[in-house]
Write a protein that holds these residues in place. Sequence first.
Motif, PDB file in Angstrom:
ATOM      1  N   ILE A  91       0.731  -1.269  -0.061  1.00  0.00           N
ATOM      2  CA  ILE A  91       0.039   0.032   0.119  1.00  0.00           C
ATOM      3  C   ILE A  91       0.864   1.092   0.029  1.00  0.00           C
ATOM      4  O   ILE A  91       0.222   2.308  -0.295  1.00  0.00           O
ATOM      5  N   ALA A 121       7.129  12.559  -1.159  1.00  0.00           N
ATOM      6  CA  ALA A 121       6.791  11.074  -0.676  1.00  0.00           C
ATOM      7  C   ALA A 121       5.336  10.859  -0.536  1.00  0.00           C
ATOM      8  O   ALA A 121       4.645  11.672   0.001  1.00  0.00           O
ATOM      9  N   GLN A 122       4.886   9.567  -1.043  1.00  0.00           N
ATOM     10  CA  GLN A 122       3.494   9.422  -0.799  1.00  0.00           C
ATOM     11  C   GLN A 122       3.007   8.793   0.388  1.00  0.00           C
ATOM     12  O   GLN A 122       1.803   8.949   0.724  1.00  0.00           O
ATOM     13  N   THR A 123       3.867   8.139   0.901  1.00  0.00           N
ATOM     14  CA  THR A 123       3.648   7.998   2.618  1.00  0.00           C
ATOM     15  C   THR A 123       4.522   9.012   3.220  1.00  0.00           C
ATOM     16  O   THR A 123       5.536   9.626   2.702  1.00  0.00           O
ATOM     17  N   THR A 124       4.270   9.171   4.621  1.00  0.00           N
ATOM     18  CA  THR A 124       4.906  10.038   5.440  1.00  0.00           C
ATOM     19  C   THR A 124       5.330   9.492   6.655  1.00  0.00           C
ATOM     20  O   THR A 124       4.299   8.798   7.221  1.00  0.00           O
ATOM     21  N   LYS A 125       6.442   9.566   7.203  1.00  0.00           N
ATOM     22  CA  LYS A 125       7.020   8.773   8.330  1.00  0.00           C
ATOM     23  C   LYS A 125       6.023   9.403   9.346  1.00  0.00           C
ATOM     24  O   LYS A 125       6.070  10.717   9.485  1.00  0.00           O
ATOM     25  N   ILE A 126       5.430   8.785  10.295  1.00  0.00           N
ATOM     26  CA  ILE A 126       4.649   9.170  11.182  1.00  0.00           C
ATOM     27  C   ILE A 126       5.423   9.974  12.506  1.00  0.00           C
ATOM     28  O   ILE A 126       6.565   9.365  12.710  1.00  0.00           O
ATOM     29  N   ILE A 128      -1.653  10.987  -0.707  1.00  0.00           N
ATOM     30  CA  ILE A 128      -1.654   9.589   0.264  1.00  0.00           C
ATOM     31  C   ILE A 128      -2.369   8.715  -0.410  1.00  0.00           C
ATOM     32  O   ILE A 128      -2.982   7.330   0.182  1.00  0.00           O
ATOM     33  N   LEU A 146      12.925  -3.964   0.617  1.00  0.00           N
ATOM     34  CA  LEU A 146      13.354  -2.939   1.145  1.00  0.00           C
ATOM     35  C   LEU A 146      15.062  -3.047   0.798  1.00  0.00           C
ATOM     36  O   LEU A 146      15.618  -3.827   0.974  1.00  0.00           O
ATOM     37  N   TYR A 199      -1.075  12.079   7.809  1.00  0.00           N
ATOM     38  CA  TYR A 199      -0.072  10.766   8.277  1.00  0.00           C
ATOM     39  C   TYR A 199      -0.790   9.563   7.872  1.00  0.00           C
ATOM     40  O   TYR A 199      -1.738   9.269   8.377  1.00  0.00           O
ATOM     41  N   ARG A 200      -0.353   9.089   7.105  1.00  0.00           N
ATOM     42  CA  ARG A 200      -0.744   7.420   6.413  1.00  0.00           C
ATOM     43  C   ARG A 200       0.442   6.430   7.006  1.00  0.00           C
ATOM     44  O   ARG A 200       1.541   6.777   6.338  1.00  0.00           O
ATOM     45  N   ASP A 201       0.389   5.461   7.886  1.00  0.00           N
ATOM     46  CA  ASP A 201       1.301   4.572   8.296  1.00  0.00           C
ATOM     47  C   ASP A 201       1.830   3.625   7.257  1.00  0.00           C
ATOM     48  O   ASP A 201       0.943   3.379   6.288  1.00  0.00           O
ATOM     49  N   ASP A 202       2.581   2.776   7.537  1.00  0.00           N
ATOM     50  CA  ASP A 202       3.224   1.713   6.789  1.00  0.00           C
ATOM     51  C   ASP A 202       2.129   0.904   6.709  1.00  0.00           C
ATOM     52  O   ASP A 202       2.364  -0.050   5.721  1.00  0.00           O
ATOM     53  N   ASN A 203       1.218   0.625   7.473  1.00  0.00           N
ATOM     54  CA  ASN A 203       0.112  -0.430   7.237  1.00  0.00           C
ATOM     55  C   ASN A 203      -1.056   0.266   6.189  1.00  0.00           C
ATOM     56  O   ASN A 203      -2.057  -0.347   6.084  1.00  0.00           O
ATOM     57  N   GLY A 204      -0.749   1.519   6.091  1.00  0.00           N
ATOM     58  CA  GLY A 204      -1.927   2.044   5.187  1.00  0.00           C
ATOM     59  C   GLY A 204      -2.996   2.799   5.741  1.00  0.00           C
ATOM     60  O   GLY A 204      -3.823   3.391   5.037  1.00  0.00           O
ATOM     61  N   GLN A 228       2.999   4.474  -0.940  1.00  0.00           N
ATOM     62  CA  GLN A 228       2.730   5.002  -2.060  1.00  0.00           C
ATOM     63  C   GLN A 228       4.085   5.470  -2.747  1.00  0.00           C
ATOM     64  O   GLN A 228       4.285   5.946  -4.037  1.00  0.00           O
TER      65      GLN A 228
END
Lengths: 506, 506
Positions: free
Chosen positions: A28, B29-34, B276, B5, B197-202, A30
């Motif tokens: 998931i 980045a399309q996700t962002t580190k929380i 996101i 990874l 903020y969207r975490d690594d689990n989506g 991005q």
Amino acid sequence: MTVQLSRRNILKSTALAAAGFIPAAAAIAQTTKIPSQWDETTDIIIVGSGFAGLSAAVGASNTGAKVIVLEKMPTIGGNSVINAGDMCAVGTPQQAAKNVKDSPELLAQDMLRNGLFLNDPKKVKFVAEHANDNYKWLVDEIGVEFMPVVGFTGGHSVPRAVTTTAGSGSGIIMPLAAYLKKKGIEPRTRNYVERIYRDDNGRVVGLCVREGYRFGKEGSGRPKNIQATKAVLLAHGGFGADVKYRSLLDPKLTEIFKTTNQPGATSEMWKEAARIGGMMIQSDWIQCTPWNNPLEKGMGYTWNFGQYVAGEAGIWVNTEGKRFVNENANRKVRADAILVEQGKGLKAVAVANKAATASLEGRRPGFMDKALKDNLIKQYDSLDALAADWKMPADTLKASIAQLNGYFKDGKDPQFGRIVKDLKPMEEGPWYAMEMSPKVHHCMGGLATTIDGKVLDVSTLEPIPGLYAAGEATGGTHGAVRMGTNAILDCLVMGRAAGTAAATQG
Amino acid sequence: MTVQLSRRNILKSTALAAAGFIPAAAAIAQTTKIPSQWDETTDIIIVGSGFAGLSAAVGASNTGAKVIVLEKMPTIGGNSVINAGDMCAVGTPQQAAKNVKDSPELLAQDMLRNGLFLNDPKKVKFVAEHANDNYKWLVDEIGVEFMPVVGFTGGHSVPRAVTTTAGSGSGIIMPLAAYLKKKGIEPRTRNYVERIYRDDNGRVVGLCVREGYRFGKEGSGRPKNIQATKAVLLAHGGFGADVKYRSLLDPKLTEIFKTTNQPGATSEMWKEAARIGGMMIQSDWIQCTPWNNPLEKGMGYTWNFGQYVAGEAGIWVNTEGKRFVNENANRKVRADAILVEQGKGLKAVAVANKAATASLEGRRPGFMDKALKDNLIKQYDSLDALAADWKMPADTLKASIAQLNGYFKDGKDPQFGRIVKDLKPMEEGPWYAMEMSPKVHHCMGGLATTIDGKVLDVSTLEPIPGLYAAGEATGGTHGAVRMGTNAILDCLVMGRAAGTAAATQG
């Protein structure tokens, strides 16, 4: 501070990676961590082997760039190779032979008018201005052969359609493929793109591909990471065959609609391009053809009768025997009109006599014989027999034809505004008839791109470094309604420009 | 392997993070580190304080959830508070008093027909079925006061518009805000959302907000990370005031179009929600109003004359004195018709006599006096004087009015199909006239959501955990054309449902 890296999360990820664990997050996220090692490296990777993909490959390779072309299906060409092979061109010998006065400006006007001015005017201008040199390039450099006649397609204000001698898009795809083969480029079939790699700087740097992929078999094929040092160019086409995706964008287009598209016209790359931040525009504009024969699967071939015989020189009636639309209006107008008739419980029937088939027979010799033999078009000695067979009132049908014949004589159609110059009244049989029913055909919207094919980012509205796109995968050229024959033109012109830009600008 | 990874990258990031370095990557980045630590924690964060945001806050807080409402502007209510306060409702006492026969099914039919069946049928059904209880909820629980009359708005097949006694959307926003205040919830103004903020689990887990933000001043305000343990709910409205964004989606809507929207109706949250992975549908459907007065800035108030006086009981003419459209068609039909007249160099003029103002005066007492005093509507003793002032042929104008008067008597408009039941012919003056010119008004498309407001992911087409949306920020309820008065209905019904679902399902 705004955005902080969480050290705990990073250390956790590192430990998991060390243990060989692939987190569910990858599916998931991005952005995607780029591979530590690439299995292969090239300058440009092109996704898709239709008109846009192959012309992009020509454009890119002609600059000296190393190019790889990927195709997920077992054969090349996607929808392009089963396409009718009718291409919009301006200032051709075919137009000159018929004294057709045309110009890029007139084509651009037609595109904007039919596109309800939802088109990107810069793209329209660019495509229209290359409608002549694109034709010359195909003939002179690629070796494409066209018939000496010109066709009149819905929405255009003058005849512009030139047709490959092959009678389909393969007449362009195969010469393009042969041209590329001489340069050592052969599209890799059964290569499915699973991931676009966009790195921490926002640049697209390569793809994860499944080699040996079997369409419809998720997870098939061997994963391979290919690096693109200059760019990835998306030419993956539309999603007309993907019921779930298309009905999310246009809820009318459920499974009750058949499609003219090949089965691989699905949304995987639309989702993947969106996942990494590609901006989509106008994707809800999904075109249905008006004139497909419901007896045929997919595109079939007898739609030519609806468009080029009954649409150009005949009549369209409903099963009450009445005309209901301009037979040569744009596709949306005609498809919507047929859906309205079907909503009343009526059918849409293309009707013409033998004399009306002359123009099409000039381009597709033997067409009528085959269609009659295949039982896809029916022949009648009289209009009475035709009307009886289609359960429509013969008097109404005859009156509708008589009225239209009058318009043909006057050179003007006050009923629906069809352009009816130089047409012969339909007097003598034999008569032909075929039912028409809309099928999902073309995605007008798609990735937002610059003139040279750079894909915009959803967040910044600026180009994503290293990512290009062309063809049906993009939006903007056609606006609300693509005119018939303009897909090939758009794909070839924008594809070649994007391929060249990708190789020279990266 | 599919996606690996890269250990080297992770270690590099870790080292950079340890050194306190924030990589440029964060911006794209399309996700962002929380964040490693949150500055504040709540159950539900709602972005936006209009109809959708506040009704979502009521829905969520009524389940016992802790709710924070954020508003980037210095005052609450966005476009809602300057909205006309006319709301679509079915089965009201106002309809009963006028013997209007209506039903949720009829409303749903109207919505689908005007929406060109591009609407999500499930959303249409849900909204229509709540058009009665939504009215009752406002009156009985929130304490909203409505006038005793009912209005007839473009596209509807029966009169359905109930109007707040305040004469604007503030008549709903203020009671909602008062209701929430009693529960300890006050929208936080000048709170701009910089990051979701969207975490690594989506999962969406919180926001980075700038407190004390000044609209238009990038980077103003203090960053603050707020965690949402249950959900973030987006009710940020449309982007009608954002020329760059809207013209990317519809290239016609350049800066030459004014807007009815407040200045804060811009695209920041559209871009961030897309970044996101929020799926956008039908965003190219951007509505222009037909009837705004070009002498006023923004929405103004004299559009009421175009809609409820001339549109309901008067006539619309061009400056040739001719009717050119059904004065009570849907907004797209009328706005497009005016643009066509303007394209010919003509103006669109709303004309009515004093008797025609009665219905509007019942709902907005003093309206005509104010508009005349403000010089926004002009008064004339005779049609000759009116025609002379607008440089239109008096004979044509009189003939157009005489013809329409005939339709009023017959109860049928064969020219444009307007519903003209129970209307009095316009015989005596004084006469009034006002120019009308389209302005950008409403975004029909937006985030793809489920019935209970869950936002779909562009990649999986499944809900993004922890993310909800409602109101103009979403797509699907209105399809191609939103009918007048249906924005309030949609925002309140879907907002309350989404708020409740967010709090109970998370």
